[in-house]
Design an enzyme around this catalytic site. Structure first.
Site, PDB file in Angstrom:
ATOM      1  N   GLU A  55       0.966  -1.205  -0.028  1.00 25.46           N
ATOM      2  CA  GLU A  55      -0.034  -0.112  -0.020  1.00 25.46           C
ATOM      3  C   GLU A  55       0.823   1.262  -0.077  1.00 25.46           C
ATOM      4  OE1 GLU A  55      -3.232   0.634  -0.086  1.00 25.46           O
ATOM      5  OE2 GLU A  55      -3.775  -1.388  -0.347  1.00 25.46           O
ATOM      6  N   SER A  66      15.394  10.320  20.825  1.00 25.00           N
ATOM      7  CA  SER A  66      14.732   9.035  20.834  1.00 25.00           C
ATOM      8  C   SER A  66      15.686   8.126  21.009  1.00 25.00           C
ATOM      9  CB  SER A  66      13.785   9.043  19.847  1.00 25.00           C
ATOM     10  OG  SER A  66      13.358   7.797  19.757  1.00 25.00           O
ATOM     11  N   LYS A  70      16.032   5.492  24.455  1.00 28.69           N
ATOM     12  CA  LYS A  70      15.974   4.195  24.174  1.00 28.69           C
ATOM     13  C   LYS A  70      17.437   3.461  24.803  1.00 28.69           C
ATOM     14  CE  LYS A  70      14.692   0.406  21.162  1.00 28.69           C
ATOM     15  NZ  LYS A  70      13.908   0.407  19.976  1.00 28.69           N
ATOM     16  N   LYS A 129       2.949  -9.059  20.916  1.00 30.67           N
ATOM     17  CA  LYS A 129       3.285  -8.434  22.265  1.00 30.67           C
ATOM     18  C   LYS A 129       2.328  -8.371  23.054  1.00 30.67           C
ATOM     19  CE  LYS A 129       7.279  -6.379  22.120  1.00 30.67           C
ATOM     20  NZ  LYS A 129       8.124  -5.359  21.946  1.00 30.67           N
ATOM     21  N   GLU A 156      15.839  -1.723  10.517  1.00 26.87           N
ATOM     22  CA  GLU A 156      14.903  -2.512  10.864  1.00 26.87           C
ATOM     23  C   GLU A 156      13.685  -2.402  10.035  1.00 26.87           C
ATOM     24  OE1 GLU A 156      12.551  -2.872  15.033  1.00 26.87           O
ATOM     25  OE2 GLU A 156      11.866  -1.237  14.084  1.00 26.87           O
ATOM     26  N   ALA A 168      -1.459   0.337  15.800  1.00 29.33           N
ATOM     27  CA  ALA A 168       0.031   0.614  16.294  1.00 29.33           C
ATOM     28  C   ALA A 168       0.087   2.137  16.401  1.00 29.33           C
ATOM     29  CB  ALA A 168       1.037   0.021  15.410  1.00 29.33           C
TER      30      ALA A 168
HETATM   31  P1  0O2 Z   1       9.569   4.163  18.312  1.00 32.85           P
HETATM   32  O1  0O2 Z   1       8.787   5.455  18.776  1.00 32.85           O
HETATM   33  O2  0O2 Z   1       8.784   3.470  17.076  1.00 32.85           O
HETATM   34  O3  0O2 Z   1      10.683   4.221  17.680  1.00 32.85           O
HETATM   35  P2  0O2 Z   1      15.391  -4.194  19.964  1.00 32.85           P
HETATM   36  O4  0O2 Z   1      15.232  -3.041  18.918  1.00 32.85           O
HETATM   37  O5  0O2 Z   1      15.422  -5.565  19.366  1.00 32.85           O
HETATM   38  O6  0O2 Z   1      16.917  -4.009  20.553  1.00 32.85           O
HETATM   39  P3  0O2 Z   1      12.950  -3.341  21.207  1.00 32.85           P
HETATM   40  O7  0O2 Z   1      12.952  -1.995  21.002  1.00 32.85           O
HETATM   41  O8  0O2 Z   1      12.484  -4.067  22.378  1.00 32.85           O
HETATM   42  O9  0O2 Z   1      14.508  -4.037  21.105  1.00 32.85           O
HETATM   43  O10 0O2 Z   1      12.345  -4.120  19.834  1.00 32.85           O
HETATM   44  P4  0O2 Z   1      10.944  -4.554  19.458  1.00 32.85           P
HETATM   45  O11 0O2 Z   1       9.879  -4.788  20.570  1.00 32.85           O
HETATM   46  O12 0O2 Z   1      10.946  -5.601  18.265  1.00 32.85           O
HETATM   47  O13 0O2 Z   1      10.197  -2.858  19.119  1.00 32.85           O
HETATM   48  C1  0O2 Z   1      10.947  -2.094  18.127  1.00 32.85           C
HETATM   49  C2  0O2 Z   1       9.644  -1.380  17.515  1.00 32.85           C
HETATM   50  O14 0O2 Z   1       8.518  -1.940  17.256  1.00 32.85           O
HETATM   51  C3  0O2 Z   1       9.471  -0.149  18.349  1.00 32.85           C
HETATM   52  O15 0O2 Z   1      10.303   0.819  18.426  1.00 32.85           O
HETATM   53  C4  0O2 Z   1       8.054   0.323  17.941  1.00 32.85           C
HETATM   54  O16 0O2 Z   1       8.038   0.997  16.662  1.00 32.85           O
HETATM   55  C5  0O2 Z   1       7.537  -1.074  17.507  1.00 32.85           C
HETATM   56  N1  0O2 Z   1       6.567  -1.666  18.790  1.00 32.85           N
HETATM   57  C6  0O2 Z   1       7.103  -2.461  19.469  1.00 32.85           C
HETATM   58  N2  0O2 Z   1       6.308  -2.950  20.450  1.00 32.85           N
HETATM   59  C7  0O2 Z   1       5.092  -1.913  20.352  1.00 32.85           C
HETATM   60  C8  0O2 Z   1       4.003  -1.573  20.968  1.00 32.85           C
HETATM   61  O17 0O2 Z   1       3.457  -2.355  21.865  1.00 32.85           O
HETATM   62  N3  0O2 Z   1       3.087  -0.630  20.518  1.00 32.85           N
HETATM   63  C9  0O2 Z   1       3.550   0.107  19.178  1.00 32.85           C
HETATM   64  N4  0O2 Z   1       2.727   1.106  18.924  1.00 32.85           N
HETATM   65  N5  0O2 Z   1       4.759  -0.035  18.588  1.00 32.85           N
HETATM   66  C10 0O2 Z   1       5.616  -1.133  19.087  1.00 32.85           C
HETATM   67  P5  0O2 Z   1      10.556   1.914  19.629  1.00 32.85           P
HETATM   68  O18 0O2 Z   1      11.738   2.338  19.773  1.00 32.85           O
HETATM   69  O19 0O2 Z   1      10.069   1.305  20.855  1.00 32.85           O
HETATM   70  O20 0O2 Z   1       9.393   2.969  19.324  1.00 32.85           O
END
Ligand code: 0O2
Length: 252
Positions: A55, A66, A70, A129, A156, A168
């Site tokens: 899409e 940010s 983190k 999750k 990523e 999300a």
């Molecule tokens: P943002 O604001 O999007 O940048 P790792 O990256 O593997 O070392 P992490 O961050 O725990 O560790 O990995 P994970 O859980 O795979 O998540 C990576 C990203 O997935 C997050 O980046 C979010 O973009 C998304 N994500 C994960 N869990 C959730 C959730 O519960 N809700 C939403 N909306 N997005 C999620 P960031 O840096 O946490 O956030």
């Protein structure tokens, strides 16, 4: 573990230090490489099958604030070394698909790609999750060539449907409103919405598959020439692929 690498300082970044600019150039270039790859794939689908599973796509580089937040959350020293080695999503691309099965088709495409190395796969669709979050994540290394050599840059890739993206985005917005964590009743509601989204995606996928089946059947009946053309192009692609495999073996 003691980390002797250069500390990231938010003020220095704001003033534009050379290190930070160089590192961000690496991440931005890797995103350009992946974006081109996905656009080519999208064009191919559109031209061959008149159906595009993608899409839209979005790319972003995390803001310095940010990145620092983190690293602090993960309890690591705020250094360039830690950022490059342990923060997987400094550069991110999000691919939004129409239907659920499209996600796995795109994952397979990345698996077949020879110029990317997948270092981690996270299937949050099969296993969402605890928050209800659902998407497929790939952490890949993208080779980027600069004037003094090639660097493998971590990116990523988040692949999800429109419905998963809707959830999300709104959940992210809601989460940000609460500094001390989302209240229990709201997180429960969000999980329930995620389940609804999953049901909706499954239903829409069935409709999508059914429509594709009917379209193919009608094409076979009414436009056999077009089907023959597609088969011919697929054959041609296989020959080209075999040729390039052969050449690689000769070189080896
Ligand atoms: P943002 O604001 O999007 O940048 P790792 O990256 O593997 O070392 P992490 O961050 O725990 O560790 O990995 P994970 O859980 O795979 O998540 C990576 C990203 O997935 C997050 O980046 C979010 O973009 C998304 N994500 C994960 N869990 C959730 C959730 O519960 N809700 C939403 N909306 N997005 C999620 P960031 O840096 O946490 O956030």
């Amino acid at each position: 573990m003691k980390d002797n690498s250069i500390v990231i300082n938010l003020d220095d970044i704001k003033n534009g230090t050379a290190e930070f600019k160089k590192i961000m150039l690496m991440y931005n270039s890797a995103l350009k490489e992946i974006e081109t790859k996905v656009n080519i794939l999208s064009d191919e689908f559109q031209t061959l099958y008149k159906y595009n599973p993608i899409e839209h796509i979005k790319t972003r580089v995390k803001t310095p604030e940010s990145i620092i937040k983190k690293m602090e959350r993960k309890g690591m020293g705020v250094t360039y070394n830690n950022m490059v080695n342990y923060i997987n999503d400094v550069a991110g691309i999000r691919i939004i698909c129409s239907f659920l099965p499209d996600i796995y088709r795109i994952v397979e495409m990345f698996e077949r790609s020879e110029d990317l190395k997948i270092i981690e796969k996270k299937d949050y669709i099969k296993t969402p999750k605890a928050s209800g979050y659902s998407s497929f994540h790939l952490i890949v290394l993208v080779p980027v060539t600069f004037s003094n050599g090639t660097v493998d840059v971590k990116v990523e890739i988040q692949i999800r449907t429109i419905a998963m993206d809707f959830w999300a985005s709104l959940e992210h917005k809601i989460k940000y409103k609460y500094e001390n964590g989302v209240p229990k009743n709201i997180s429960k509601e969000l999980i329930s919405c995620a389940r609804m989204i999953n049901k909706l995606d499954t239903k829409m996928s069935k409709l999508g598959e059914e429509t594709m089946k009917q379209l193919t059947e009608s094409m076979e009946k009414n436009e056999p020439e077009q089907i023959n053309q597609i088969k011919l192009i697929e054959k041609l692609e296989k020959v080209l692929l075999m040729n390039s495999e052969g050449k690689k073996n000769e070189i080896r």
